[in-house]
Motif scaffolding. Structure first.
Motif, short mmCIF file in Angstrom:
data_model
loop_
_atom_site.label_atom_id
_atom_site.label_comp_id
_atom_site.label_asym_id
_atom_site.label_seq_id
_atom_site.Cartn_x
_atom_site.Cartn_y
_atom_site.Cartn_z
N ILE A 83 49.11 49.73 43.75
CA ILE A 83 48.37 50.36 42.59
C ILE A 83 47.28 49.54 42.01
O ILE A 83 46.07 49.84 41.75
CB ILE A 83 49.32 50.97 41.53
CG1 ILE A 83 50.12 52.21 42.16
CG2 ILE A 83 48.70 51.25 40.37
CD1 ILE A 83 51.43 52.61 41.27
N VAL A 84 47.86 48.23 41.76
CA VAL A 84 46.98 47.35 41.38
C VAL A 84 45.70 46.99 42.12
O VAL A 84 44.49 46.77 41.58
CB VAL A 84 47.88 46.03 40.76
CG1 VAL A 84 46.78 44.71 40.15
CG2 VAL A 84 48.90 46.29 40.02
N VAL A 85 45.91 46.80 43.47
CA VAL A 85 44.79 46.48 44.37
C VAL A 85 43.84 47.53 44.27
O VAL A 85 42.81 47.59 44.36
CB VAL A 85 45.16 46.40 45.87
CG1 VAL A 85 44.05 46.29 46.74
CG2 VAL A 85 46.06 44.96 45.85
N SER A 86 44.40 49.03 44.44
CA SER A 86 43.54 50.15 44.14
C SER A 86 42.75 49.95 42.89
O SER A 86 41.48 50.56 43.07
CB SER A 86 44.22 51.47 44.10
OG SER A 86 44.53 51.91 42.98
N VAL A 87 43.27 49.55 41.75
CA VAL A 87 42.35 49.63 40.39
C VAL A 87 41.37 48.61 40.85
O VAL A 87 39.89 48.88 40.39
CB VAL A 87 43.27 49.40 39.56
CG1 VAL A 87 42.27 48.92 38.23
CG2 VAL A 87 44.18 50.59 39.22
N SER A 88 41.60 47.48 41.60
CA SER A 88 40.39 46.43 41.63
C SER A 88 39.38 46.86 42.54
O SER A 88 38.17 46.81 42.31
CB SER A 88 41.30 45.27 42.39
OG SER A 88 42.22 44.65 41.79
#
Lengths: 125, 189
Positions: A83-88
């Motif tokens: 999820i965090v990578v997708s936001v990046s």
């Protein structure tokens, strides 16, 4: 047949969700719509993984004296990272779109290609 | 099970609406709503850590980023009406447009068929003997308390057993942050 549907229907819904995102990514001309499509696609992947972690009768993977069965913690940990990578990636994509809009005055893919073709022809002429 | 099914159908409808809306601000907000319902589904699936992250990062930060990007570009999707008018004026371009969309729809449907065929070999939802539960996951559940001293197994996996993954994740965030700053700084000059 009913067993098959009861055991797998959630996977099929994730696939439908993923295909909505996929269609937005390849068919929509607007770049923001493509980013929305990527987000939906990623959400479908996360749903797929987290649902694989579910064990019938399991509780949340936090130590508890009444728990007999826990859900699998590994997909949860992986999807937290995801999820965090997708936001990046969304942030970088949106920054690129802002730059493209600044350079072309549009964020429709077909218009950008038209402008690019026009520029190439202008160079050769 | 009925509640889960309803939530999943709401998510599919929200996703479809977000893709089809002409107003991009509405589409971004519907996507945020979609993320928030997803957080509810994750609570239902007992993935509480994922639910927290989704509600704050997925529904919160993504929506803020989208609105920030829209405030610096434009709110509406361009050329919607013009394309509809092209239906009347330019037959050839319109035919090309329809042909392209049918081709893409076929690609999407074929991919969907292949993926659904792939799920036939998957273990059923909630199956305790699924391969995902029989390898390392058992060790994480049984040993993580004595090996790491953390009560939450997800945290133990995230920061201890797979700490390098998390290091990689922070590298990605750092790189993304630098990329965004570099991309947007040049524009102001």
């Amino acid at each position: 047949m009913i067993e098959l549907v009861a055991g797998k229907y959630n996977y099929w819904i994730y696939i439908v969700l993923m295909m909505i995102g996929f269609y937005a990514m390849i068919a929509k001309e607007n770049l923001i719509k493509k980013v929305i499509g990527i987000n939906i696609f990623q959400a479908a992947v996360f749903l797929f993984y987290v649902s694989m972690a579910k064990v019938t009768g399991g509780t949340a993977p936090i130590e508890w004296h009444e728990a007999h069965v826990y859900d699998n913690p590994l997909p949860h940990a992986l999807m937290l990272t995801g999820i965090v990578v997708s936001v990046s990636t969304t942030a970088v994509a949106l920054a690129l779109i802002i730059r493209i809009y600044g350079a072309y005055g549009t964020m429709e893919e077909d218009r950008i290609l038209e402008i690019n073709e026009g520029r190439d022809m202008g160079d050769t002429l | 099970m009925a509640l889960d099914l309803i939530l999943l159908i709401i998510i599919v409808i929200c996703a479809f609406a977000a893709v089809q809306m002409r107003d991009l601000l509405s589409a971004a907000l519907v996507l945020g709503a979609c993320s928030l319902i997803m957080a509810v589904i994750w609570t239902r699936l007992n993935a509480v850590d994922v639910a927290f992250t989704e509600a704050s990062v997925g529904a919160g930060i993504t929506t803020v980023l989208m609105i920030a990007a829209l405030s610096r570009t434009r709110r509406g999707e361009e050329g919607g009406e013009e394309r509809d008018m092209g239906w009347v004026h330019d037959g050839a371009a319109n035919k090309r447009f329809i042909f392209r969309h049918i081709a893409m729809l076929i690609v999407v449907l074929v991919t969907m068929g292949v993926l659904i065929y792939g799920t036939m070999d998957m273990p059923d939802f909630g199956d305790p003997d699924a391969p995902a539960h029989t390898h390392v996951a058992r060790r994480y559940i049984e040993k993580s308390r004595e090996e790491t001293g953390v009560k939450n197994f997800v945290t133990a996996v995230l920061v201890s057993y797979r700490g390098y993954d998390t290091l990689g994740e922070t590298t990605v965030i750092f790189t993304a942050g630098i990329a965004v700053v570099l991309l947007l700084r040049k524009q102001r000059r």
